[in-house]
Write a protein that holds these residues in place. Structure first.
Motif, short mmCIF file in Angstrom:
data_model
loop_
_atom_site.label_atom_id
_atom_site.label_comp_id
_atom_site.label_asym_id
_atom_site.label_seq_id
_atom_site.Cartn_x
_atom_site.Cartn_y
_atom_site.Cartn_z
N TRP A 51 0.87 -1.18 0.00
CA TRP A 51 0.00 0.00 0.00
C TRP A 51 0.90 1.22 0.00
O TRP A 51 2.09 1.14 0.30
CB TRP A 51 -0.96 0.02 1.19
N GLY A 52 0.33 2.35 -0.40
CA GLY A 52 1.14 3.56 -0.43
C GLY A 52 0.59 4.60 -1.38
O GLY A 52 -0.62 4.73 -1.57
N ARG A 53 1.50 5.33 -2.01
CA ARG A 53 1.11 6.44 -2.86
C ARG A 53 0.37 5.99 -4.11
O ARG A 53 -0.44 6.74 -4.67
CB ARG A 53 2.34 7.26 -3.23
N GLN A 54 0.64 4.78 -4.56
CA GLN A 54 -0.04 4.27 -5.76
C GLN A 54 -1.21 3.35 -5.44
O GLN A 54 -2.01 3.05 -6.32
CB GLN A 54 0.96 3.53 -6.65
N LEU A 55 -1.28 2.90 -4.19
CA LEU A 55 -2.33 1.95 -3.79
C LEU A 55 -2.83 2.34 -2.40
O LEU A 55 -2.17 2.08 -1.40
CB LEU A 55 -1.77 0.52 -3.78
N PRO A 56 -4.01 2.97 -2.31
CA PRO A 56 -4.48 3.45 -1.00
C PRO A 56 -4.65 2.33 0.02
O PRO A 56 -5.20 1.26 -0.28
CB PRO A 56 -5.83 4.09 -1.35
N VAL A 57 -4.20 2.59 1.24
CA VAL A 57 -4.35 1.60 2.30
C VAL A 57 -5.82 1.34 2.58
O VAL A 57 -6.20 0.22 2.98
CB VAL A 57 -3.59 2.07 3.57
N SER A 58 -6.68 2.32 2.33
CA SER A 58 -8.12 2.12 2.55
C SER A 58 -8.68 1.07 1.60
O SER A 58 -9.57 0.29 1.97
CB SER A 58 -8.87 3.44 2.36
N GLU A 59 -8.16 1.03 0.38
CA GLU A 59 -8.61 0.01 -0.58
C GLU A 59 -8.17 -1.38 -0.14
O GLU A 59 -8.94 -2.35 -0.20
CB GLU A 59 -8.07 0.33 -1.97
N VAL A 60 -6.93 -1.49 0.32
CA VAL A 60 -6.44 -2.78 0.81
C VAL A 60 -7.26 -3.23 2.01
O VAL A 60 -7.61 -4.41 2.14
CB VAL A 60 -4.95 -2.68 1.16
N ALA A 61 -7.59 -2.29 2.90
CA ALA A 61 -8.35 -2.63 4.11
C ALA A 61 -9.69 -3.26 3.77
O ALA A 61 -10.13 -4.20 4.45
CB ALA A 61 -8.54 -1.38 4.97
N ARG A 62 -10.34 -2.78 2.73
CA ARG A 62 -11.64 -3.36 2.37
C ARG A 62 -11.50 -4.82 1.98
O ARG A 62 -12.38 -5.64 2.29
CB ARG A 62 -12.26 -2.55 1.22
N TRP A 63 -10.41 -5.20 1.33
CA TRP A 63 -10.18 -6.59 0.96
C TRP A 63 -9.85 -7.46 2.17
O TRP A 63 -9.93 -8.69 2.11
CB TRP A 63 -9.06 -6.68 -0.08
N CYS A 64 -9.45 -6.82 3.26
CA CYS A 64 -9.13 -7.54 4.49
C CYS A 64 -10.28 -7.52 5.48
O CYS A 64 -10.13 -7.99 6.62
CB CYS A 64 -7.89 -6.92 5.14
N ASP A 65 -11.43 -6.97 5.05
CA ASP A 65 -12.59 -6.84 5.93
C ASP A 65 -12.24 -6.10 7.21
O ASP A 65 -12.66 -6.47 8.32
CB ASP A 65 -13.19 -8.21 6.27
N THR A 66 -11.47 -5.02 7.06
CA THR A 66 -11.10 -4.22 8.22
C THR A 66 -11.03 -2.76 7.80
O THR A 66 -11.56 -2.36 6.77
CB THR A 66 -9.77 -4.73 8.83
N ILE A 67 -10.40 -1.95 8.61
CA ILE A 67 -10.27 -0.52 8.37
C ILE A 67 -8.79 -0.16 8.29
O ILE A 67 -7.93 -0.89 8.81
CB ILE A 67 -10.97 0.30 9.46
N PRO A 68 -8.45 0.96 7.65
CA PRO A 68 -7.03 1.29 7.50
C PRO A 68 -6.30 1.48 8.82
O PRO A 68 -5.09 1.24 8.91
CB PRO A 68 -7.05 2.58 6.68
#
Length: 358
Positions: free
Chosen positions: A325-342
């Protein structure tokens, strides 16, 4: 350093995000919330980056506040959970900390304290969150006691919103009405705006904002928000491919054999796992970037490794850079795939991941 796992902390982004928070309420001051090691970013480096900007810092407890003082940070520090023992009060007074007071036992300790200097108190009002704070009906009497207390120099009301990131629920309007009535009647200052309220609830801004997750470039909202579009990611978590395998059709990848494909798959193994703080709950399909190109995680995350699909990335191989995650991939987007929050992804990053400060 041989293992290429790292978290690059973009301090310029944190300063930008703090300024963005302040811009939502130009007449208000803002507590930069750096509790939980600045949400995994490093409390001292983050606070130093904000030293010329921040009106105050916010932490959970006195240990976190003392860490800032030991590093030379001179701003007021708000103890958001207050004090846990009466013995902390002389230290709080000497160090210039501002404690929350949320319970009768804390109030009694203050009334009995003989301090070297009177301290400001942030009186916590329970307007509906039901974790900490005095019931609104009890607050006038508590304020009267605090104003009569020799250990207290000033009283400010604070509360915490349960659903400011979910405006459709109507809870914030209810909480805001309850504390606004008290602020007007008691003629105090107030602090009630967490990141979501800073961004979307101008009626809640009052004298002190408390931006937290937004400082680190993550949105608290599931929906689009115009202020969130101006945030800059403060952390880039990355590693590299350490092995590549050609997996035949029908064969599985990883623990539990949860992933298999009807077609041959080229799989890259990445030095990153839940031992580093990357969530084990990340599902097949969770986005990652390999050499700047988007692909997906496949199979279960293990302690030290995870696996990604390189089938459509023929030039990727051992040594290819992987952004989790980072500048090119928002941590919020990754969090949704993990069923959690950033919040959880950032704060759960372990000490095994070295931080590099830009």
């Amino acid at each position: 350093m041989s293992r290429k796992v790292r978290a690059d902390i973009h301090l310029d982004a944190i300063v930008h995000n703090y300024r963005l928070a302040r811009a939502q309420a130009p007449g208000a001051s803002a507590v930069a919330v750096v509790k939980a090691n600045a949400y995994g970013h490093g409390a001292v480096p983050v606070a130093r980056a904000l030293a010329a900007e921040a009106d105050a810092f916010g932490v959970a407890c006195i240990e976190e506040a003392l860490e800032l003082r030991a590093a030379g940070l001179a701003q007021p520090v708000v103890l958001l959970e207050g004090f846990f023992d009466a013995d902390e009060l002389p230290v709080i007074a000497r160090q210039g900390f501002w404690p929350a007071v949320h319970s009768e036992h804390q109030l009694s300790w203050l009334e009995q304290a003989d301090l070297p200097a009177a301290i400001p108190v942030w009186l916590k009002v329970d307007t509906g969150m039901h974790r900490l704070g005095f019931d609104p009906e009890a607050v006038p009497a508590v304020v009267e006691r605090l104003r009569a207390c020799a250990a207290v120099s000033e009283v400010l009301l604070m509360t915490h919103f349960a659903c400011s990131d979910e405006p459709e629920k109507g809870m914030t309007e209810h909480q805001l009405a309850r504390i606004s009535t008290l602020v007007e009647a008691l003629e105090t200052g107030a602090s009630m705006s967490n990141s979501a309220a800073v961004m979307a609830w101008p009626a809640a801004h009052y004298q002190w904002l408390r931006p937290g997750i937004m400082l680190y470039g993550a949105t608290p909202f599931e929906h689009a928000d115009p202020v969130a579009e101006g945030l800059q990611a403060a952390m880039t978590l990355s590693s590299e491919i350490i092995a590549v395998r050609e997996v035949p059709a029908g064969e599985s990848v990883g623990y539990g054999a949860t992933f298999s494909s009807e077609h041959p798959v080229r799989v890259g193994t990445v030095a990153m796992g839940y031992g580093d703080g990357y969530s084990r709950h990340a599902r097949t399909g969770t986005p990652v970037l390999v050499d700047g190109q988007r692909t997906r995680l496949v199979g279960r995350v293990s302690m030290d490794m995870l696996t990604v699909d390189l089938t459509d990335l023929p030039h990727a191989g051992v040594g290819s850079r992987v952004e989790l995650w980072g500048r090119q991939l928002p941590v919020s987007e990754v969090a949704r795939w993990c069923d959690t929050i950033p919040y959880t992804l950032l704060t759960c990053l372990t000490p095994r991941v070295p931080r590099s400060y830009e």
